[in-house]
Design a protein around this motif. Structure first.
Motif, PDB file in Angstrom:
ATOM      1  N   HIS A 274     -11.138  -3.387   6.789  1.00 56.02           N
ATOM      2  CA  HIS A 274      -9.798  -3.504   6.066  1.00 56.02           C
ATOM      3  C   HIS A 274      -9.398  -2.252   5.344  1.00 56.02           C
ATOM      4  O   HIS A 274      -8.385  -2.082   4.666  1.00 56.02           O
ATOM      5  CB  HIS A 274      -9.911  -4.729   5.363  1.00 56.02           C
ATOM      6  N   THR A 275      -9.911  -1.116   5.681  1.00 53.74           N
ATOM      7  CA  THR A 275      -9.527   0.172   5.459  1.00 53.74           C
ATOM      8  C   THR A 275      -9.401   0.344   3.719  1.00 53.74           C
ATOM      9  O   THR A 275      -8.753   1.007   3.330  1.00 53.74           O
ATOM     10  CB  THR A 275      -7.886   0.609   6.013  1.00 53.74           C
ATOM     11  N   LYS A 276     -10.277  -0.306   3.190  1.00 58.25           N
ATOM     12  CA  LYS A 276     -10.232  -0.009   1.666  1.00 58.25           C
ATOM     13  C   LYS A 276     -11.594   0.857   1.528  1.00 58.25           C
ATOM     14  O   LYS A 276     -12.256   0.407   0.978  1.00 58.25           O
ATOM     15  CB  LYS A 276     -10.646  -1.476   1.002  1.00 58.25           C
ATOM     16  N   PHE A 277     -11.234   2.139   1.754  1.00 55.38           N
ATOM     17  CA  PHE A 277     -12.343   3.130   2.065  1.00 55.38           C
ATOM     18  C   PHE A 277     -12.961   3.544   0.377  1.00 55.38           C
ATOM     19  O   PHE A 277     -14.291   3.732   0.513  1.00 55.38           O
ATOM     20  CB  PHE A 277     -11.877   4.417   2.494  1.00 55.38           C
ATOM     21  N   ASP A 278     -12.093   3.430  -0.433  1.00 55.16           N
ATOM     22  CA  ASP A 278     -12.604   3.555  -1.858  1.00 55.16           C
ATOM     23  C   ASP A 278     -13.683   2.636  -2.293  1.00 55.16           C
ATOM     24  O   ASP A 278     -14.762   3.011  -3.052  1.00 55.16           O
ATOM     25  CB  ASP A 278     -11.529   3.574  -2.720  1.00 55.16           C
ATOM     26  N   LEU A 279     -13.431   1.378  -1.690  1.00 46.34           N
ATOM     27  CA  LEU A 279     -14.441   0.260  -1.973  1.00 46.34           C
ATOM     28  C   LEU A 279     -15.526   0.494  -0.995  1.00 46.34           C
ATOM     29  O   LEU A 279     -16.818   0.109  -1.690  1.00 46.34           O
ATOM     30  CB  LEU A 279     -13.818  -1.234  -2.040  1.00 46.34           C
ATOM     31  N   ALA A 280     -15.434   0.719   0.253  1.00 46.68           N
ATOM     32  CA  ALA A 280     -16.317   0.830   1.022  1.00 46.68           C
ATOM     33  C   ALA A 280     -17.489   1.966   0.713  1.00 46.68           C
ATOM     34  O   ALA A 280     -18.730   1.884   0.990  1.00 46.68           O
ATOM     35  CB  ALA A 280     -16.043   1.019   2.669  1.00 46.68           C
ATOM     36  N   ILE A 281     -17.222   3.282   0.112  1.00 40.56           N
ATOM     37  CA  ILE A 281     -17.754   4.337   0.171  1.00 40.56           C
ATOM     38  C   ILE A 281     -19.018   3.886  -0.929  1.00 40.56           C
ATOM     39  O   ILE A 281     -20.210   4.510  -0.556  1.00 40.56           O
ATOM     40  CB  ILE A 281     -17.134   5.576  -0.576  1.00 40.56           C
TER      41      ILE A 281
ATOM     42  N   ILE B 229       5.727  -0.057   3.938  1.00 39.24           N
ATOM     43  CA  ILE B 229       4.428   0.735   4.039  1.00 39.24           C
ATOM     44  C   ILE B 229       4.039   0.900   2.622  1.00 39.24           C
ATOM     45  O   ILE B 229       2.711   0.849   2.544  1.00 39.24           O
ATOM     46  CB  ILE B 229       4.766   2.278   4.438  1.00 39.24           C
ATOM     47  N   LYS B 230       4.704   0.951   1.672  1.00 39.34           N
ATOM     48  CA  LYS B 230       4.367   0.887   0.148  1.00 39.34           C
ATOM     49  C   LYS B 230       3.609  -0.435  -0.220  1.00 39.34           C
ATOM     50  O   LYS B 230       2.525  -0.213  -0.937  1.00 39.34           O
ATOM     51  CB  LYS B 230       5.603   1.135  -0.887  1.00 39.34           C
ATOM     52  N   THR B 231       3.992  -1.441  -0.031  1.00 39.39           N
ATOM     53  CA  THR B 231       3.268  -2.619  -0.230  1.00 39.39           C
ATOM     54  C   THR B 231       1.892  -2.799   0.239  1.00 39.39           C
ATOM     55  O   THR B 231       0.926  -2.947  -0.313  1.00 39.39           O
ATOM     56  CB  THR B 231       3.962  -3.820   0.387  1.00 39.39           C
ATOM     57  N   ILE B 232       1.697  -2.238   1.480  1.00 42.12           N
ATOM     58  CA  ILE B 232       0.229  -2.227   2.140  1.00 42.12           C
ATOM     59  C   ILE B 232      -0.547  -0.831   1.335  1.00 42.12           C
ATOM     60  O   ILE B 232      -1.835  -1.080   1.014  1.00 42.12           O
ATOM     61  CB  ILE B 232       0.133  -1.849   3.589  1.00 42.12           C
ATOM     62  N   LEU B 233       0.150   0.186   1.242  1.00 42.33           N
ATOM     63  CA  LEU B 233      -0.874   1.350   0.511  1.00 42.33           C
ATOM     64  C   LEU B 233      -1.222   1.083  -0.704  1.00 42.33           C
ATOM     65  O   LEU B 233      -1.927   1.905  -1.538  1.00 42.33           O
ATOM     66  CB  LEU B 233       0.249   2.795   0.641  1.00 42.33           C
ATOM     67  N   ASN B 234      -0.588   0.137  -1.512  1.00 43.47           N
ATOM     68  CA  ASN B 234      -0.945  -0.177  -2.826  1.00 43.47           C
ATOM     69  C   ASN B 234      -2.478  -0.676  -2.755  1.00 43.47           C
ATOM     70  O   ASN B 234      -3.107  -0.453  -4.058  1.00 43.47           O
ATOM     71  CB  ASN B 234      -0.139  -1.441  -3.472  1.00 43.47           C
ATOM     72  N   ASP B 235      -3.033  -1.248  -1.851  1.00 41.24           N
ATOM     73  CA  ASP B 235      -4.410  -1.563  -1.723  1.00 41.24           C
ATOM     74  C   ASP B 235      -5.296  -0.522  -1.131  1.00 41.24           C
ATOM     75  O   ASP B 235      -6.448  -1.078  -1.062  1.00 41.24           O
ATOM     76  CB  ASP B 235      -4.370  -3.044  -0.961  1.00 41.24           C
ATOM     77  N   LYS B 236      -4.669   0.498  -0.681  1.00 41.55           N
ATOM     78  CA  LYS B 236      -5.582   1.478   0.130  1.00 41.55           C
ATOM     79  C   LYS B 236      -5.310   2.808  -0.169  1.00 41.55           C
ATOM     80  O   LYS B 236      -4.084   3.144  -0.742  1.00 41.55           O
ATOM     81  CB  LYS B 236      -5.954   1.035   1.519  1.00 41.55           C
ATOM     82  N   ARG B 237      -6.003   3.984   0.354  1.00 41.56           N
ATOM     83  CA  ARG B 237      -5.533   5.152   0.060  1.00 41.56           C
ATOM     84  C   ARG B 237      -5.674   5.912   1.630  1.00 41.56           C
ATOM     85  O   ARG B 237      -6.821   6.163   2.285  1.00 41.56           O
ATOM     86  CB  ARG B 237      -6.649   5.920  -0.835  1.00 41.56           C
TER      87      ARG B 237
ATOM     88  N   LEU C  61      -4.061   9.627   2.623  1.00 37.08           N
ATOM     89  CA  LEU C  61      -3.562  10.652   2.169  1.00 37.08           C
ATOM     90  C   LEU C  61      -2.391  11.030   3.049  1.00 37.08           C
ATOM     91  O   LEU C  61      -1.354  11.478   2.502  1.00 37.08           O
ATOM     92  CB  LEU C  61      -4.462  11.809   1.875  1.00 37.08           C
ATOM     93  N   SER C  62      -2.616  11.188   4.519  1.00 38.42           N
ATOM     94  CA  SER C  62      -1.412  11.646   5.287  1.00 38.42           C
ATOM     95  C   SER C  62      -0.190  10.746   5.174  1.00 38.42           C
ATOM     96  O   SER C  62       0.932  11.346   5.069  1.00 38.42           O
ATOM     97  CB  SER C  62      -1.993  11.659   6.730  1.00 38.42           C
ATOM     98  N   LEU C  63      -0.393   9.584   5.054  1.00 42.63           N
ATOM     99  CA  LEU C  63       0.756   8.609   4.981  1.00 42.63           C
ATOM    100  C   LEU C  63       1.492   8.788   3.511  1.00 42.63           C
ATOM    101  O   LEU C  63       2.730   8.621   3.422  1.00 42.63           O
ATOM    102  CB  LEU C  63       0.175   7.119   5.060  1.00 42.63           C
ATOM    103  N   GLU C  64       0.573   8.854   2.556  1.00 39.60           N
ATOM    104  CA  GLU C  64       1.197   9.294   1.182  1.00 39.60           C
ATOM    105  C   GLU C  64       2.230  10.338   1.211  1.00 39.60           C
ATOM    106  O   GLU C  64       3.192  10.298   0.504  1.00 39.60           O
ATOM    107  CB  GLU C  64       0.177   9.435   0.036  1.00 39.60           C
ATOM    108  N   ILE C  65       1.684  11.490   1.827  1.00 39.41           N
ATOM    109  CA  ILE C  65       2.517  12.809   2.011  1.00 39.41           C
ATOM    110  C   ILE C  65       3.663  12.584   2.517  1.00 39.41           C
ATOM    111  O   ILE C  65       5.124  12.723   2.133  1.00 39.41           O
ATOM    112  CB  ILE C  65       1.654  13.924   2.552  1.00 39.41           C
ATOM    113  N   ASP C  66       3.835  12.069   3.863  1.00 37.72           N
ATOM    114  CA  ASP C  66       4.693  11.475   4.573  1.00 37.72           C
ATOM    115  C   ASP C  66       5.764  10.665   3.966  1.00 37.72           C
ATOM    116  O   ASP C  66       7.086  10.825   3.924  1.00 37.72           O
ATOM    117  CB  ASP C  66       4.423  11.051   5.892  1.00 37.72           C
ATOM    118  N   TRP C  67       5.252   9.669   3.077  1.00 35.69           N
ATOM    119  CA  TRP C  67       6.137   8.652   2.473  1.00 35.69           C
ATOM    120  C   TRP C  67       7.035   9.219   1.265  1.00 35.69           C
ATOM    121  O   TRP C  67       8.059   8.962   1.287  1.00 35.69           O
ATOM    122  CB  TRP C  67       5.190   7.524   1.681  1.00 35.69           C
TER     123      TRP C  67
END
Length: 659
Positions: free
Chosen positions: A104-111, A318-326, A328-334
């Protein structure tokens, strides 16, 4: 109670062997406190069911139960295993948790769970260790921690799970190297029809990012054809419940990838139609990441089509979903698209604020330094790996040659007697010669690899970054000067003085726009598209006067020019438009700028339909400045005007002077 049905059903489905225990499990999980209580028996059964589903029944694992159920139950059991010092159980629960978070692309939690699992390798099977390392590398890359991603890739190579760096080359925008690595080391899956789809998709994405649009389109067409093949055929290679579920999705993913090619070619209307086709299938299989990237591409299309409200609606999703994950490339484009959309809406404060945030994130010193140091590490490991591969292949060659020599020697001794002695001598001499040649060849290869590593290390300090930084700083300095003039203007009461300062501001802004464009579009050729540049100049001038709503400006300048010439022409247009505004405040004015090329001569024509002036009044500062700038371009100026018949400036410039 809310987890009773999930846990009970999960255990009862594991195998027929557990059916006899269903009643015990049911009674156990009917208790309110059951989910918070840990027992080794419960945790082991939960892991048995998870391992039954993953990886063979991933579809059921990911789709049949909500992710929150898995996260909550596994997390609580994991904490219990740690407290009870049941390390083997804790490691396997950590592995399961990391897979759920990663899915579920929660990479910060997965690491953290991935790291803990890998640290306890004694409790892992070989395939489990490979899977954990691959997920950890992917997680680090996704959040921009490239140095750790490279270290994990090195570990994967050391453990024998991988033999290349093409994904990491792609992360560093080194797409040519990535393509070469991919073609060299990624084997085309002849024995699996479904994996061919992913192969075409990966190679196509590399070509697309390298701006090889035709090559990318070719791969995506192959991808679409392959997807249609497995939809059409009943007995394709690699068929499973999972591939049957996602095959329609991959067909429309290929179509949307063709839409990405259209976007890269600036065919925005056509791209919109293709990009949206995959979205329903993303929802069908819960593919959130691909949906995010397609939303971002759609937003880029609407931004190019100057539809800011459409852009903002997609950015909001997009922002609604990015609130729960990181990501980087999408954040810059956003940040970049949000700023541009607000600029189109006239919200300049929001534009300036978010554009500043965009530059801060993109130019982050920590991020750039980390990326540069990671690049050096990548070059070092890549060269080392290639050297190891060469040595390994050489060793295999020597072994095979030695084995063949021994077999021939035995056969010769048995059958040919004295003749065998001569053959042995010849073989020994041949073997010695081959070893000598191979050694010389290896030394040459080592020298080339060393030189290659030095070139790659130097590449991290290429002049593009410095050039971009220079334009950025010049633009900021010019904007600071403009701001100082604004402050000075506010302290003056004399209208003539205010007008002089305002004119100076527009001239400075005209020069600043050159550097702003060069910085924003990552232009390393020091050329400017005059159409875009002059459009920005005229918009800026009109915005500085409150009474210009009746002005209609038309720009026809479809040429790229060098920065110095572009700036001179920009200042000429600035002076011409400013004069028109000053002398035609209450009129409906048509202001036209065109630049044409006739063989070896450029013609710049600037005219308006204002009230004009008589010949005796051609002495203003603006007209003098136009004449001076024309001389700098080594061109000739012809200004014609008459009362109530407008003004026309026609400037001819030899092509060799400004191209």
């Amino acid at each position: 109670m809310k987890y009773y049905f999930f846990v009970f059903f999960a255990f009862s489905l594991f195998s027929e062997k557990t059916l006899a225990e269903d009643n015990k499990i049911k009674k156990l999980y009917q208790q309110d406190s059951a989910i918070t209580n840990y027992s080794k028996d419960k945790a082991t059964k939960l892991l048995d069911y998870f391992n039954y589903l993953y990886p063979k029944n991933k579809l059921e694992l990911y789709e049949k139960y909500k992710k929150k159920d898995w996260e909550t139950i596994l997390s609580l059991q994991y904490q219990g295993a740690l407290k009870a010092a049941h390390k083997k159980v804790a490691v396997q629960l950590s592995r399961a948790l990391s897979i759920i978070y990663h899915r579920h692309t929660k990479f910060d939690l997965a690491i953290p769970y991935l790291k803990y699992t890998i640290e306890n390798v004694a409790f892992l099977e070989v395939n489990q260790l490979n899977n954990m390392l691959e997920r950890l590398e992917f997680s680090y890359s996704f959040i921009g921690d490239y140095k750790n991603a490279i270290l994990i890739r090195k570990k994967r190579i050391t453990e024998g799970f991988s033999n290349n760096f093409w994904q990491l080359y792609a992360d560093f925008n080194m797409y040519t190297e990535a393509i070469n690595e991919f073609k060299s080391f990624e084997t085309f899956p002849l024995d699996n029809d479904f994996k061919k789809i992913k192969y075409y998709n990966k190679l196509g994405e590399l070509f697309l990012k390298n701006n090889q649009i035709d090559s990318a389109r070719s791969q995506f067409v192959k991808m679409e054809n392959q997807a249609e093949f497995i939809i059409r055929e009943d007995n394709y290679k690699g068929k499973s419940e999972y591939t049957e579920f996602v095959k329609e999705y991959f067909k429309y993913l290929a179509i949307s990838q063709l839409g990405e090619c259209l976007l890269a070619e600036n065919k925005h209307k056509e791209a919109l139609i293709e990009l949206q086709k995959v979205l329903p299938y993303c929802d069908l299989i819960n593919e959130e990441d691909q949906k995010l990237h397609k939303w971002m591409s759609i937003a880029k299309c609407y931004n190019a089509l100057k539809k800011p409200n459409k852009v903002l609606s997609y950015l909001k999703k997009i922002k609604t979903i990015l609130n729960d994950k990181r990501i980087l490339s999408l954040e810059i484009d956003w940040l970049y698209l949000f700023a541009k959309a607000n600029r189109l809406k006239g919200e300049l404060d929001l534009y300036n604020s978010y554009m500043n945030n965009y530059f801060v994130l993109k130019d982050s010193i920590i991020f750039q330094n980390q990326k540069n140091s990671a690049l050096l590490l990548l070059a070092k490991y890549d060269v080392s790996q290639k050297k190891e591969l060469l040595l390994s292949e050489q060793e295999k060659t020597r072994y095979l040659e030695k084995d063949a020599t021994n077999q021939k020697r035995i056969l010769t001794l048995v059958t040919m007697g004295l003749i065998a002695l001569l053959i042995i001598v010849l073989l020994i001499y041949k073997n010695y010669s081959q070893q000598k040649k191979a050694k010389e060849k290896l030394e040459k290869i080592n020298k080339k690899l060393k030189k290659y590593a030095e070139v790659e290390a130097a590449a991290s300090a290429k002049s593009e970054f410095l050039l971009q930084e220079m334009h950025h700083r010049i633009k900021n300095n010019l904007q600071m000067i403009s701001s100082l003039l604004s402050l000075q203007k506010n302290t003056l009461t004399n209208l003539d003085s205010q007008e002089i300062l305002n004119d100076s501001k527009t001239r400075i802004k005209t020069m600043s726009l050159v550097h702003e464009q060069l910085y924003e579009i990552d232009n390393t050729s020091n050329t400017i598209l005059m159409q875009s540049y002059l459009t920005d100049i005229t918009k800026n001038i009109l915005a500085s006067y409150s009474f210009c709503s009746s002005f209609n400006v038309e720009i026809k300048t479809p040429f790229f020019l060098a920065i110095e010439n572009a700036m001179n022409i920009g200042l000429i247009v600035n002076e011409a438009l400013t004069n028109t505004i000053k002398h035609n405040a209450a009129k409906k004015i048509q202001f036209t700028v065109s630049l044409t090329l006739d063989k070896e001569l450029y013609s710049l024509t600037i005219n308006d339909n204002g009230k004009g002036f008589v010949e005796q009044k051609k002495k203003g500062f603006g007209l003098q400045l136009i004449s001076i700038l024309t001389n700098q371009l080594k061109g000739s100026l012809n200004t014609t005007s008459a009362l109530n018949r407008g003004v026309c400036h026609k400037i001819t410039i030899p092509k060799n002077n400004i191209s």
